[in-house]
Design an enzyme around this catalytic site. Structure first.
Site, short mmCIF file in Angstrom:
data_model
loop_
_atom_site.label_atom_id
_atom_site.label_comp_id
_atom_site.label_asym_id
_atom_site.label_seq_id
_atom_site.Cartn_x
_atom_site.Cartn_y
_atom_site.Cartn_z
N SER A 1 0.94 -1.25 -0.07
CA SER A 1 0.09 0.06 0.02
C SER A 1 0.74 1.26 -0.35
O SER A 1 0.44 2.24 -0.30
CB SER A 1 -0.97 -0.02 1.27
N CYS B 1 -0.21 2.41 -25.26
CA CYS B 1 1.35 2.64 -25.34
C CYS B 1 1.75 1.11 -25.40
O CYS B 1 2.99 1.04 -25.73
CB CYS B 1 1.65 3.38 -24.13
N CYS C 1 -1.29 8.52 -21.25
CA CYS C 1 -2.26 8.93 -19.81
C CYS C 1 -1.43 9.56 -18.94
O CYS C 1 -1.96 10.25 -18.10
CB CYS C 1 -2.73 7.60 -19.48
N HIS D 1 4.04 3.85 8.10
CA HIS D 1 3.07 3.78 9.25
C HIS D 1 3.76 4.45 10.64
O HIS D 1 5.01 4.55 10.80
CB HIS D 1 2.81 2.36 9.89
N CYS E 1 3.32 7.06 -23.78
CA CYS E 1 2.20 6.83 -22.98
C CYS E 1 1.46 8.33 -22.57
O CYS E 1 2.06 8.87 -21.98
CB CYS E 1 2.55 6.49 -21.50
#
Length: 486
Positions: free
Chosen positions: A45, A440, A400, A49, A398
């Site tokens: 993720s 792409c 995007c 922390h 690419c």
């Protein structure tokens, strides 16, 4: 003979490799995959922390807290984006405030500052998208975000710059014990080493059994995620739902790439290669997330994926010497493994010193990696200057993510250059945007073919087990016609 062989090129193996590069050691990193961070790390993720969420007195808690303040310096040295945005544990249930108080008490014991906030106006100012049903939050200002695979790649590249060797597509199959060294057999050959560090993630118990040690078990825990389109919605902090027995809670997390993801759930499974997603799992994480942010734009999800966390039956990190001289387990590195990786590397280095490994300082060690600047993040003036120097940076591949041909070519170059489609993606973000490579992919493949001189049909997504092509169409049709004639 190698001084140290590290099995596993995830965040733990790469962090340890970089730390060992500070010394005059002959170190080799082996990984079964085709690239760095191809296992647990790539689906992490990306949260650093704060340290309140781990049980006091555990190795997890101690190393998380020790490692936390190190990231600012290390990420600056490596040129990896790092943001201390803070995190919020969100309480909606009536008894949720009690849980927040318990987490705060746990954080206090770990030496971590947190603040419980119940004023609705303050909460809404901090995070306007939160549900009106929120009755309190636990604010941890030191929590941060980083791209886990970018950090692992940067660590590996910096380690390689300083003399560490890496070998991929090298699955360890056996380890033979000798009097004062170990023989590691893998799919790419055999290597002798005075010390072997088992950083093999979900396969760490399998590797440990290769030397006759069967005292812990690693259970893969699958976590599913969904990723939203860039700028689909904005949040200011990492948002956690209340924790459960197996997880710190489903979260809504911003990334350093300006996207937002939701997840993970936590499902214990048996198959150590099963990273499939399920309707049940995705429904669960989206439902949990919408309790925190009701306006979650579900129609702007662009990808779902899953990762496996290596959960030991001790429910803590296993970082220790063993009864086999020279064999050191660095296993069960589940959450907060990323957050603790820098302190883990220092602990392993200290263990090696205690075991008699000669650690002469590497006077030529350079902690800095040449900064990687994504073209899309440059100013117009910087873009113009770069294109003047190299026209390849003026050709967008690419759309995007505005990734240029120049960036893709650079990603294929050493140290630890990409050799696969995913390798390019994780270094440049090509294919990570709205169309997920629909535009792409073919162009990236052609650049890989041209630059690395790899035949088109030999280029893979992420290694030998993921071919992109069956062969050239004319040759396949020719073979089919021959079969028909026969």
């Amino acid at each position: 003979m190698k001084d140290v062989v590290i099995i596993g090129a995830g965040i733990t193996g790469c962090s340890t490799a970089r730390n060992l590069a500070r010394f005059e050691l002959d170190t080799l990193v082996l990984d079964a995959a085709a690239d760095v961070s191809a296992g647990t790390t790539k689906a992490n993720s990306g949260i650093i922390h704060a340290g309140y969420g781990t049980k006091p007195g555990t190795l997890k808690a101690r190393l998380n807290v020790l490692s936390q303040p190190m990231f600012d310096k290390v990420c600056a040295e490596l040129g990896v984006p790092f943001k201390r945005i803070g995190s919020l544990v969100v309480s909606i249930q009536e008894n949720g405030l009690k849980t927040l108080e318990q987490l705060q008490a746990q954080g206090n014991e770990n030496g971590v500052f947190t603040e419980i906030i119940t004023d609705p106006e303050v909460i809404r100012t901090m995070e306007p998208s939160l549900s009106e049903n929120v009755n309190g939050i636990l604010f941890a200002p030191r929590a941060a975000i980083v791209s886990p695979y970018e950090l692992a790649i940067a660590m590996a590249q910096n380690a390689a710059m300083n003399g560490v060797k890496f070998q991929f597509n090298a699955e360890v199959t056996a380890i033979d014990k000798k009097t004062d060294y170990l023989v590691v057999k893998h799919s790419g050959g055999t290597v002798e080493a005075r010390f072997v560090l088992n950083c093999a993630g979900v396969h760490a118990d399998d590797v440990s059994r290769m030397v006759g040690l069967d005292y812990f078990k690693i259970m893969p825990r699958r976590g599913e995620y969904v990723l939203f389109d860039k700028h689909a919605f904005n949040i200011n902090h990492t948002l956690f739902s209340l924790p459960s027995k197996n997880t710190k809670g489903v979260l809504i997390g911003p990334t350093t790439g300006d996207t937002v993801y939701v997840g993970p759930n936590a499902e214990n499974i048996e198959d150590k290669e099963d990273t499939s997603t399920t309707r049940r799992g995705l429904d669960f994480i989206l439902k949990s997330a919408r309790m925190m942010v009701p306006t979650l734009p579900i129609k702007q999800v662009i990808r779902s994926y899953a990762g496996l966390r290596p959960v030991s039956d001790t429910n803590d990190f296993i970082i220790e010497t063993t009864d086999v001289p020279g064999f050191i387990n660095v296993a069960g590195i589940q959450s907060p493994g990323l957050s603790a990786c820098l302190a883990i590397a220092e602990m392993v280095t200290s263990i090696l010193q205690d075991c008699g490994c000669k650690m002469q300082p590497n006077k030529g060690f350079n902690p800095h990696r040449p900064r990687w600047s994504h073209f899309a993040n440059l100013s117009h003036e910087e873009m113009d200057e770069l294109v003047k120097k190299n026209p390849q940076f003026g050709r967008v591949v690419c759309r995007c993510e505005t990734v240029t041909e120049g960036e893709i070519v650079k990603s294929l170059q050493g140290p630890i250059g990409a050799t696969t489609l995913d390798g390019v993606k994780f270094r440049t973000r090509a294919g990570m945007g709205r169309c997920q490579g629909g535009f792409c992919t073919s162009r990236v493949i052609k650049i890989i073919e041209r630059e690395l001189k790899i035949p088109l049909e030999k280029i893979t997504k992420n290694g030998p087990r993921s071919p992109l092509f069956m062969g050239r169409t004319k040759e396949i049709l020719k073979e089919e016609k021959t079969d028909e004639d026969n």
